[in-house]
Design a protein around this motif. Sequence first.
Motif, PDB file in Angstrom:
ATOM      1  N   ALA A 133     -64.058  -1.024  63.281  1.00 31.18           N
ATOM      2  CA  ALA A 133     -64.438  -0.026  64.373  1.00 31.18           C
ATOM      3  C   ALA A 133     -65.293  -0.604  65.247  1.00 31.18           C
ATOM      4  O   ALA A 133     -66.066  -1.614  65.148  1.00 31.18           O
ATOM      5  CB  ALA A 133     -65.486   1.161  63.505  1.00 31.18           C
ATOM      6  N   ARG A 144     -53.839   8.758  63.135  1.00 30.15           N
ATOM      7  CA  ARG A 144     -53.821   8.784  64.773  1.00 30.15           C
ATOM      8  C   ARG A 144     -53.461   7.453  65.227  1.00 30.15           C
ATOM      9  O   ARG A 144     -53.610   7.303  66.466  1.00 30.15           O
ATOM     10  CB  ARG A 144     -55.147   9.368  65.041  1.00 30.15           C
ATOM     11  N   LEU A 145     -53.168   6.550  64.575  1.00 27.57           N
ATOM     12  CA  LEU A 145     -52.986   5.237  65.024  1.00 27.57           C
ATOM     13  C   LEU A 145     -51.936   4.814  65.986  1.00 27.57           C
ATOM     14  O   LEU A 145     -50.707   5.695  65.525  1.00 27.57           O
ATOM     15  CB  LEU A 145     -52.826   4.305  63.916  1.00 27.57           C
ATOM     16  N   TRP A 154     -59.265  -3.255  58.560  1.00 26.15           N
ATOM     17  CA  TRP A 154     -59.945  -2.193  59.094  1.00 26.15           C
ATOM     18  C   TRP A 154     -61.135  -2.502  59.989  1.00 26.15           C
ATOM     19  O   TRP A 154     -62.140  -2.912  59.395  1.00 26.15           O
ATOM     20  CB  TRP A 154     -60.143  -0.900  58.378  1.00 26.15           C
ATOM     21  N   SER A 164     -59.181   8.299  60.893  1.00 27.20           N
ATOM     22  CA  SER A 164     -58.437   7.840  62.116  1.00 27.20           C
ATOM     23  C   SER A 164     -57.051   7.343  61.484  1.00 27.20           C
ATOM     24  O   SER A 164     -56.109   7.165  62.477  1.00 27.20           O
ATOM     25  CB  SER A 164     -59.137   6.380  62.175  1.00 27.20           C
ATOM     26  N   SER A 165     -56.683   7.364  60.331  1.00 27.26           N
ATOM     27  CA  SER A 165     -55.356   6.656  59.572  1.00 27.26           C
ATOM     28  C   SER A 165     -54.113   7.378  60.236  1.00 27.26           C
ATOM     29  O   SER A 165     -53.083   6.793  60.326  1.00 27.26           O
ATOM     30  CB  SER A 165     -55.463   6.511  58.273  1.00 27.26           C
ATOM     31  N   MET A 175     -56.971   3.643  67.467  1.00 28.97           N
ATOM     32  CA  MET A 175     -56.995   4.968  67.959  1.00 28.97           C
ATOM     33  C   MET A 175     -58.678   5.281  68.660  1.00 28.97           C
ATOM     34  O   MET A 175     -59.627   4.373  68.306  1.00 28.97           O
ATOM     35  CB  MET A 175     -56.662   6.083  66.861  1.00 28.97           C
ATOM     36  N   TYR A 176     -58.873   6.115  69.437  1.00 31.47           N
ATOM     37  CA  TYR A 176     -60.198   6.193  69.866  1.00 31.47           C
ATOM     38  C   TYR A 176     -60.622   7.842  69.639  1.00 31.47           C
ATOM     39  O   TYR A 176     -59.853   8.732  69.610  1.00 31.47           O
ATOM     40  CB  TYR A 176     -60.077   6.293  71.316  1.00 31.47           C
ATOM     41  N   PHE A 177     -61.934   7.859  68.942  1.00 35.41           N
ATOM     42  CA  PHE A 177     -62.475   9.107  68.820  1.00 35.41           C
ATOM     43  C   PHE A 177     -63.275   9.332  70.257  1.00 35.41           C
ATOM     44  O   PHE A 177     -63.804   8.696  71.122  1.00 35.41           O
ATOM     45  CB  PHE A 177     -63.425   9.104  67.696  1.00 35.41           C
ATOM     46  N   GLN A 205     -63.687   3.141  68.781  1.00 38.65           N
ATOM     47  CA  GLN A 205     -62.348   2.829  68.563  1.00 38.65           C
ATOM     48  C   GLN A 205     -61.984   2.282  67.096  1.00 38.65           C
ATOM     49  O   GLN A 205     -62.796   1.530  66.600  1.00 38.65           O
ATOM     50  CB  GLN A 205     -61.943   1.882  69.380  1.00 38.65           C
ATOM     51  N   VAL A 206     -61.031   2.475  66.210  1.00 37.57           N
ATOM     52  CA  VAL A 206     -60.680   2.025  65.084  1.00 37.57           C
ATOM     53  C   VAL A 206     -59.353   1.231  65.113  1.00 37.57           C
ATOM     54  O   VAL A 206     -58.503   1.798  65.592  1.00 37.57           O
ATOM     55  CB  VAL A 206     -60.656   3.207  64.074  1.00 37.57           C
TER      56      VAL A 206
END
Length: 279
Positions: free
Chosen positions: A269, A118-119, A267, A115-116, A143-145, A175-176
Amino acid sequence: MEKIKHISSEFKDWIIQTLNRGASPEKIVDAMISKGFDETFALRTLLRIGGNQSIVTADKQSPYYYEIPEIGQKGNKLYAGDREIKVLSRVEHPFILHLDNVLSREECDKLISLSSDRLQPSHIIDKNTGENRAASGRTSKGMYFTINENGHVSTIEKRIAELTGYPIENGEGLQVLNYKIGEEYKPHFDYFPANLVKEDKGGQRIGTFLIYLNDVDSGGETVFPKLGVSIVPKKGTAVYFHYGNSKGQVDRLSLHTSVPVSEGEKWVATKWIRQGRIY
């Protein structure tokens, strides 16, 4: 949490004008809470300024009816696949479970790595329009997967579904979030305002599954200010809190905040669970 005890004349004028425009008193109270006001103070202020007609729905409605969710009926040892997860602590009202060993250290590290890059700056949902927008009270990046975006995300989603008893289809995309020093999320509710609930898209949010992906050197606790409950981030642990029932009520005791990180970074999730299928 520091409580704001006074409001300016400009803010009083805003309350009067907003009431006169026909806004729900409950929305005004929620707006005041999001600005850092204590809920009791917000209620009393609104009543004093607006008169009896401004008594909010929260004071008129029946007391929240507590139902024990499936995850709370499984005892102090939970199982997801071959993973044993221990309940560290439990609160009944609102319903909160603090869980150990939800993710391994390697699983946490992999989720951060995925995720890092894509923030983006975090947003909130506008209570009037339903649109995502930036807000001073939420200063993290995230960010969301998409659902089942990759094998690692699918593994985590299946584990959460097995623990909570709610199918993956009832959950929003994982979400992360990343909080640097000084970043926070001021007191807020995770459930939607009534006017934004869409029954054809899963309905109301009823529960939050929050996983800590790293140890935080100082700060970054998840605090439930109405209970005096403060949870310190620990890598691989999680918090599940439930705030929606079968009667369509939402639990205002679920107000919570992520306090500023003072050393290191944080961090997490998050998986939000809805009443019904989202897709």
